[in-house]
Scaffold this motif. Structure first.
Motif, short mmCIF file in Angstrom:
data_model
loop_
_atom_site.label_atom_id
_atom_site.label_comp_id
_atom_site.label_asym_id
_atom_site.label_seq_id
_atom_site.Cartn_x
_atom_site.Cartn_y
_atom_site.Cartn_z
N VAL A 1 15.44 109.22 47.74
CA VAL A 1 15.64 108.38 48.93
C VAL A 1 17.11 107.96 49.03
O VAL A 1 17.72 108.05 50.09
CB VAL A 1 14.70 107.14 48.87
N ALA B 1 14.93 101.82 53.95
CA ALA B 1 16.00 101.84 52.94
C ALA B 1 17.38 101.87 53.61
O ALA B 1 18.32 101.20 53.17
CB ALA B 1 15.83 103.05 52.02
N SER C 1 9.61 106.41 57.60
CA SER C 1 9.46 104.96 57.36
C SER C 1 10.19 104.52 56.09
O SER C 1 10.93 103.53 56.10
CB SER C 1 7.99 104.56 57.28
N THR C 2 10.00 105.28 55.03
CA THR C 2 10.65 104.94 53.75
C THR C 2 12.18 104.99 53.90
O THR C 2 12.89 104.06 53.50
CB THR C 2 10.22 105.96 52.66
N GLY D 1 8.99 111.16 55.64
CA GLY D 1 9.70 110.05 55.00
C GLY D 1 10.43 109.13 55.96
O GLY D 1 11.28 108.33 55.55
N SER E 1 12.24 104.01 63.03
CA SER E 1 11.44 105.14 62.56
C SER E 1 10.41 105.44 63.63
O SER E 1 9.73 104.53 64.11
CB SER E 1 10.71 104.80 61.26
#
Ligand code: S3P
Length: 165
Positions: A151, A20, A15-16, A13, A74
């Protein structure tokens, strides 16, 4: 603000969460894989296939250095394979390891065909995972457990951590 580096295995996760987090903090964001794809005008799988992993790792060293002018970075899952990358991250900022279990990662990447090192047999993937998690843990300033979390919850945890740093 120190640069925040997100490290972790493929599909954890980075990148996500990175995107965010940067939005939430209104800070700049970059993804080292994305930077490589943009500058080399080649997909990651193509680089692995045509030039080989070691050329990709050289590109990654440069992408991490260039990316260190951003606030949130990231990284690719193999960033910890090169000691030069550890030095870059330790020199410029905080290293946050997003931990996800092998089961969770396997579920997330079930149909993924884009990651050369995931396109492998289960034994090799498990060996890679077990070897890498030792390294992520070793170099992390902070470990964040991600299994079963939203997230927004993960972003909040990181935010609380960096505020106190
Ligand atoms: C790699 C992870 C990938 C990408 C490349 C190699 C690795 O990035 O950099 O396929 O060695 O674990 P993600 O971690 O974003 O999947």
């Amino acid at each position: 603000m120190k640069t925040i580096y997100l490290i972790g295995f493929m599909g954890s996760g980075k990148s996500t969460i990175g995107l965010a987090l940067a939005k939430r903090l209104t800070k700049t964001y970059v993804d080292t894989d994305q930077l490589i794809v943009e500058t080399k005008k080649q997909e990651i799988a193509e680089i692995f296939q045509i030039d080989g992993e070691s050329v990709f790792r050289d590109y990654e060293i440069k992408a991490l250095k260039d990316g260190s002018t951003y606030d949130v970075v990231s990284t690719g899952g193999g960033i910890i394979e090169k000691s030069e990358n550890i030095q870059t991250m330790q020199k410029n900022g905080l290293i946050i390891y997003l931990h996800a279990s092998f089961k969770e990662i396997s579920n997330r990447l079930e149909r993924d065909q884009t990651r050369p090192l995931w396109n492998n047999n289960i034994e090799d993937k498990l060996n890679l995972y077990n070897r890498r998690i030792q390294l992520y843990k070793k170099y992390a300033d902070r470990i964040i457990e991600t299994d079963g979390k939203l997230v927004s919850e993960i972003v909040q945890e990181i935010e609380e951590y960096i505020i106190n740093e």
